[in-house]
Design a protein around this motif. Sequence first.
Motif, PDB file in Angstrom:
ATOM      1  N   ALA A  31      -5.358  -7.478   2.317  1.00  0.00           N
ATOM      2  CA  ALA A  31      -4.706  -6.470   1.672  1.00  0.00           C
ATOM      3  C   ALA A  31      -4.548  -6.937   0.055  1.00  0.00           C
ATOM      4  O   ALA A  31      -4.725  -6.014  -0.907  1.00  0.00           O
ATOM      5  CB  ALA A  31      -3.264  -6.448   2.004  1.00  0.00           C
ATOM      6  N   ALA A  47       0.703   2.227   2.697  1.00  0.00           N
ATOM      7  CA  ALA A  47      -0.167   2.016   1.407  1.00  0.00           C
ATOM      8  C   ALA A  47      -1.819   2.101   1.492  1.00  0.00           C
ATOM      9  O   ALA A  47      -2.183   2.994   0.694  1.00  0.00           O
ATOM     10  CB  ALA A  47       0.154   0.348   0.852  1.00  0.00           C
ATOM     11  N   ILE A  48      -1.961   1.888   2.593  1.00  0.00           N
ATOM     12  CA  ILE A  48      -3.547   2.073   3.029  1.00  0.00           C
ATOM     13  C   ILE A  48      -3.890   3.240   3.265  1.00  0.00           C
ATOM     14  O   ILE A  48      -4.978   3.728   2.779  1.00  0.00           O
ATOM     15  CB  ILE A  48      -4.005   0.975   3.878  1.00  0.00           C
ATOM     16  CG1 ILE A  48      -3.861  -0.581   3.601  1.00  0.00           C
ATOM     17  CG2 ILE A  48      -5.359   1.095   4.606  1.00  0.00           C
ATOM     18  CD1 ILE A  48      -4.102  -1.408   4.753  1.00  0.00           C
ATOM     19  N   GLY A 103       1.483  -1.575  -1.835  1.00  0.00           N
ATOM     20  CA  GLY A 103       0.699  -2.658  -1.183  1.00  0.00           C
ATOM     21  C   GLY A 103       1.239  -3.905  -1.609  1.00  0.00           C
ATOM     22  O   GLY A 103       1.146  -4.726  -0.673  1.00  0.00           O
ATOM     23  N   TRP A 136      -3.204   5.661  -4.828  1.00  0.00           N
ATOM     24  CA  TRP A 136      -3.748   4.515  -5.338  1.00  0.00           C
ATOM     25  C   TRP A 136      -3.985   4.680  -6.900  1.00  0.00           C
ATOM     26  O   TRP A 136      -3.567   3.765  -7.471  1.00  0.00           O
ATOM     27  CB  TRP A 136      -4.786   3.812  -4.595  1.00  0.00           C
ATOM     28  CG  TRP A 136      -4.448   3.195  -3.259  1.00  0.00           C
ATOM     29  CD1 TRP A 136      -4.037   3.847  -2.308  1.00  0.00           C
ATOM     30  CD2 TRP A 136      -4.368   1.860  -2.929  1.00  0.00           C
ATOM     31  NE1 TRP A 136      -3.974   3.267  -1.253  1.00  0.00           N
ATOM     32  CE2 TRP A 136      -4.100   1.850  -1.604  1.00  0.00           C
ATOM     33  CE3 TRP A 136      -4.523   0.731  -3.486  1.00  0.00           C
ATOM     34  CZ2 TRP A 136      -3.831   0.601  -0.856  1.00  0.00           C
ATOM     35  CZ3 TRP A 136      -4.214  -0.526  -3.052  1.00  0.00           C
ATOM     36  CH2 TRP A 136      -3.779  -0.484  -1.606  1.00  0.00           C
ATOM     37  N   LEU A 174      -6.113  -4.589  -3.002  1.00  0.00           N
ATOM     38  CA  LEU A 174      -5.266  -4.343  -4.156  1.00  0.00           C
ATOM     39  C   LEU A 174      -5.796  -4.884  -5.456  1.00  0.00           C
ATOM     40  O   LEU A 174      -6.031  -4.034  -6.636  1.00  0.00           O
ATOM     41  CB  LEU A 174      -3.761  -4.989  -4.082  1.00  0.00           C
ATOM     42  CG  LEU A 174      -2.762  -4.504  -3.016  1.00  0.00           C
ATOM     43  CD1 LEU A 174      -1.637  -5.505  -2.813  1.00  0.00           C
ATOM     44  CD2 LEU A 174      -2.333  -3.188  -3.374  1.00  0.00           C
ATOM     45  N   LEU A 234       2.427  -1.765   4.505  1.00  0.00           N
ATOM     46  CA  LEU A 234       0.821  -2.155   4.352  1.00  0.00           C
ATOM     47  C   LEU A 234      -0.050  -0.799   5.184  1.00  0.00           C
ATOM     48  O   LEU A 234      -0.820  -0.377   4.500  1.00  0.00           O
ATOM     49  CB  LEU A 234       0.350  -3.282   5.079  1.00  0.00           C
ATOM     50  CG  LEU A 234       0.642  -4.852   4.398  1.00  0.00           C
ATOM     51  CD1 LEU A 234       0.267  -5.716   5.099  1.00  0.00           C
ATOM     52  CD2 LEU A 234       0.271  -4.540   2.957  1.00  0.00           C
TER      53      LEU A 234
END
Length: 279
Positions: free
Chosen positions: A193, A40-41, A248, A46, A197, A37
């Motif tokens: 999260a 991904a953040i 994510g 993205w 997304l 997580l």
Amino acid sequence: MEAQTATPQADCECGVHPSIFYLLATLLLTSCSTAMLCAAIMTDHWEHVVWDRAALTALANASNTPLQWLLDEKVAKIEDTTNRKGGGGTFLVPMNGGIWTMCVSLEEEEASILSRVGFPSQPTCTNYLADSDYDEPRADWQHRMQNLSISCALVCLIVLGSAALVGAFGVCKHQISAVLITGVMYLLAGLFAMFTLMIIHFKRVQRVSTRGSSAGDDTGDGVVGPRPPALPLLSAREFSTSWSLELGWGGVVLATTTSLLWIMLSKIMRYNPISAMLL
């Protein structure tokens, strides 16, 4: 005979209880979900912004816009007819974006080559969280969605950090309530999260539904340099999600599983008469 009967009992006492393996599995999955997580953040892949060469050329011809292709047709430059020196102009470049960043997808050498024809020397990444005078003409829809995704992502990071502290305290001090709260916090982290997304996924939905219309996505993503008030070439952009979004989703699944493991761990610590052996 007494010595022979004592040996199997001693071997049994030296064995590792299955609860120890459950605790180790919980901690391992917790580390994996937290790392996924956070990665991904914090990454900026993205979504990708590219330009459809055929559509861009057709729109440029239809609107009589002087267009020049550079770097093996990777970057397009809108010529500034008022500048006879050939400098300046607007560049249409590929970009990759994160939750709060949008970066030009060019190598340093490529940016250096473009600087010879007027490519601006400004930072290649725009940080929406930074306090700057940069004013991007983002549409209201994308602006609201961007702010919502940033808020959800920050809340997710805060919850993950707090859950790590509470979980460590619960395991070290054998606090069942703290272990249970850790499970709930990981469930909340996965929920926020998931909100992030979904917002990133649907942030461009208005633009997709109105492709080719001037009422579509009017953001400056993919455009570097002075931008005309109504650039007729924006509908040639293509937005696509990338590997950070997939990472994510994997983190959300692991965070949900981690939450269930922590909740079950609290039950084991409460009802197992030898739960003290976990420590």
